[in-house]
Write an enzyme that holds these catalytic residues in place. Structure first.
Site, short mmCIF file in Angstrom:
data_model
loop_
_atom_site.label_atom_id
_atom_site.label_comp_id
_atom_site.label_asym_id
_atom_site.label_seq_id
_atom_site.Cartn_x
_atom_site.Cartn_y
_atom_site.Cartn_z
N GLN A 284 0.83 -1.20 0.00
CA GLN A 284 0.00 0.00 0.00
C GLN A 284 0.87 1.26 0.00
OE1 GLN A 284 -3.24 0.44 -0.31
NE2 GLN A 284 -3.81 -1.72 -0.36
N TYR A 317 -5.54 -12.76 -3.26
CA TYR A 317 -4.68 -11.69 -3.78
C TYR A 317 -3.89 -11.12 -2.60
CZ TYR A 317 -8.24 -12.00 -7.48
OH TYR A 317 -9.11 -12.44 -8.44
N GLU A 341 -1.72 -15.93 -3.58
CA GLU A 341 -1.13 -14.83 -4.36
C GLU A 341 -0.63 -15.37 -5.68
OE1 GLU A 341 0.40 -11.69 -6.14
OE2 GLU A 341 -0.85 -11.54 -4.35
N ASP A 384 -8.79 -8.74 -2.08
CA ASP A 384 -8.10 -7.47 -2.36
C ASP A 384 -7.47 -7.55 -3.75
OD1 ASP A 384 -6.86 -5.02 -2.21
OD2 ASP A 384 -5.32 -5.64 -0.79
N CYS A 411 -9.47 -0.57 -4.75
CA CYS A 411 -8.90 0.75 -5.02
C CYS A 411 -9.56 1.41 -6.22
CB CYS A 411 -7.39 0.66 -5.25
SG CYS A 411 -6.93 -0.37 -6.67
#
Length: 455
Positions: A284, A317, A341, A384, A411
């Protein structure tokens, strides 16, 4: 990039600025044609310069070059290079990355809330307006967000730069191949600006990526060499950096990171855990984002009764394990966390970061494949995905997995609203939503939603 974008007509128009739209612009009209205007505020009358037009175009794009009737929410831009009127007075477009810097922070957040509400209604059929919350501190000096002369600055722990033909640090003008020299990055943390990259001779480099952890630990500079750049030239560039800065080269075609000095990773800290993040691996950007998002996710799940000792959860993710580690704390040794992932390098980081958490299983692979191969009675899934969202096929797979709840971190309000629509078609609903201003002075935001089956 289209030919129209590269070869501008630079015609000027006077327009009334209409409502905000997703993507960092507002909607205006000229003789019936839609014009997407950047650097305006709804209700203003402005002179704009067309940057992307043509008789066959469905819409035009334009930048504000003069404000004829100003909004009370307009403020002086904090960064000359991103100031539209000032940039066009020097015959070039502004750089991207601070397209809302002319708007007061409270109005920025209000406009972002408008965008989120519009996307939810249009793409998901949900009538809801959530406030966009200010986050953390505005600078590295403890000034509360929304106050002080530098409010909304100094939050980026990552920054990417181009290099001018003369070998100076630069950034691209918005939607342009032109590279403008830069001598500051006001949105970046002190650890990035302290490197003073603009004073260096960077000839032989195409691009630079910088990561400076919010905890003050050793920064990492990734150099993307231009084709044909020799190791001797890299050595000359390396000598310009302080000894306590890690430097590596990055091959964008393969993702290979080659150590030049120090480490090829940075050490981040969040939610009581340390995280190794290699090269250009995802983390992030906002200095306060990790704690904020972990708190929102675990808060929703805990308060809903989906996260407790013994719970079975999955982090999808998962990146380097930002959510995985606090989830492992919450479920304890009697619970389990499946961490998934897709990127091999980032998945290796997660293994290192969580090597002593016996309740965590880390799998590298596509989310939909792993869920099929490792079915469990999940209490909760944490989702995410990248900016493009999960998509219809993945959402169906998540629903088929039968969790009691999904915490969706996004996002991008458009991809989130689209995916929410898919969940709703599958009989799910939204039980909670929070939105955060993790990208001040830009049009971006972050949302965390709690989704549950409606039965």
């Amino acid at each position: 990039m289209t030919p129209d974008t590269r070869t501008h007509t630079h015609a000027d128009l006077v327009v009334d600025v209409g409502p905000v739209a997703h993507g960092g612009h507002c909607v205006a009209r000229h003789e019936g044609r839609v014009v997407f205007v950047r650097h305006g505020i709804p209700g203003e009358k402005v002179r704009v310069r067309l940057t992307d037009d043509g008789p066959s175009a469905k819409f035009w794009r334009a930048d504000v070059v003069e404000v004829l009737e100003s909004s009370p929410d307009r403020v002086p831009h904090f960064w000359d290079l991103a100031d539209s009127a000032r940039s066009w007075s020097h015959r070039h477009a502004p750089v991207g990355g601070a397209e809302l810097g002319h708007i007061s922070l409270p109005r920025q957040r209000s406009l972002k809330a408008d965008v989120l509400a519009e996307q939810l209604k249009r793409l998901a059929g949900v009538e809801l307006r959530a406030d966009v919350e200010a986050v953390g501190t505005a600078t590295g000096t403890g000034v509360p967000a929304g106050t002080g002369p530098a409010a909304g600055l100094g939050w980026r722990t990552r920054a990417g730069f181009a290099v001018t033909p003369a070998g100076k640090l630069g950034m691209h003008a918005h939607r342009s191949d032109a590279i403008l020299p830069v001598r500051e990055m006001p949105l970046a943390v002190d650890g990035i600006n302290a490197l003073r990259l603009w004073e260096m001779d960077l000839q032989g480099i195409d691009r630079i990526e910088v990561a400076a952890p919010a905890n003050g630990s050793r920064p990492l500079v990734l150099l993307v060499p231009a084709p044909g750049t020799r190791s001797k030239r890299l050595g000359v560039i390396l000598a310009q950096f302080p000894d306590d800065v890690s430097v590596a080269s990055l091959d964008p075609a393969t993702g290979e990171v080659l150590q030049l000095r120090g480490r090829t990773y940075v050490q981040e800290t969040a939610a009581g855990h340390d995280y190794r993040v290699t090269g250009d691996g995802f983390w992030q950007i906002h200095r306060d984002a990790p704690e904020t998002l972990v708190g929102a996710v675990t808060g929703f799940l805990h308060d809903g009764g989906y996260l407790a000792p013994g719970s079975v959860v999955a982090d999808l993710y998962a990146g380097a394990g930002l959510f995985t580690a606090p989830l492992a704390d919450a479920v304890g040794v009697t619970g389990s966390v499946l961490s998934v992932e897709g990127a091999p390098g980032t998945s290796r980081d997660a293994r290192k970061n969580l090597h002593d958490a016996t309740q965590v299983e880390i799998v590298q692979g596509r989310v939909e494949r792993v869920l099929r191969q490792k079915p469990r009675n999940f209490d909760a899934l944490i989702l995410d995905p990248p900016r493009a969202g999960a998509g219809k096929a993945v959402v169906k797979q998540l629903i088929d997995a039968g969790p009691r709840a999904v915490a969706y971190v996004s996002c991008d309000p458009a991809s989130f609203a689209r995916d929410l629509g898919y969940f709703r078609q599958g009989g799910w609903g939204m039980a909670g939503l929070r939105a955060f201003d993790l990208y001040p002075h830009t049009h971006h935001m972050e949302t965390v939603a709690l989704l549950t089956p409606q039965r």
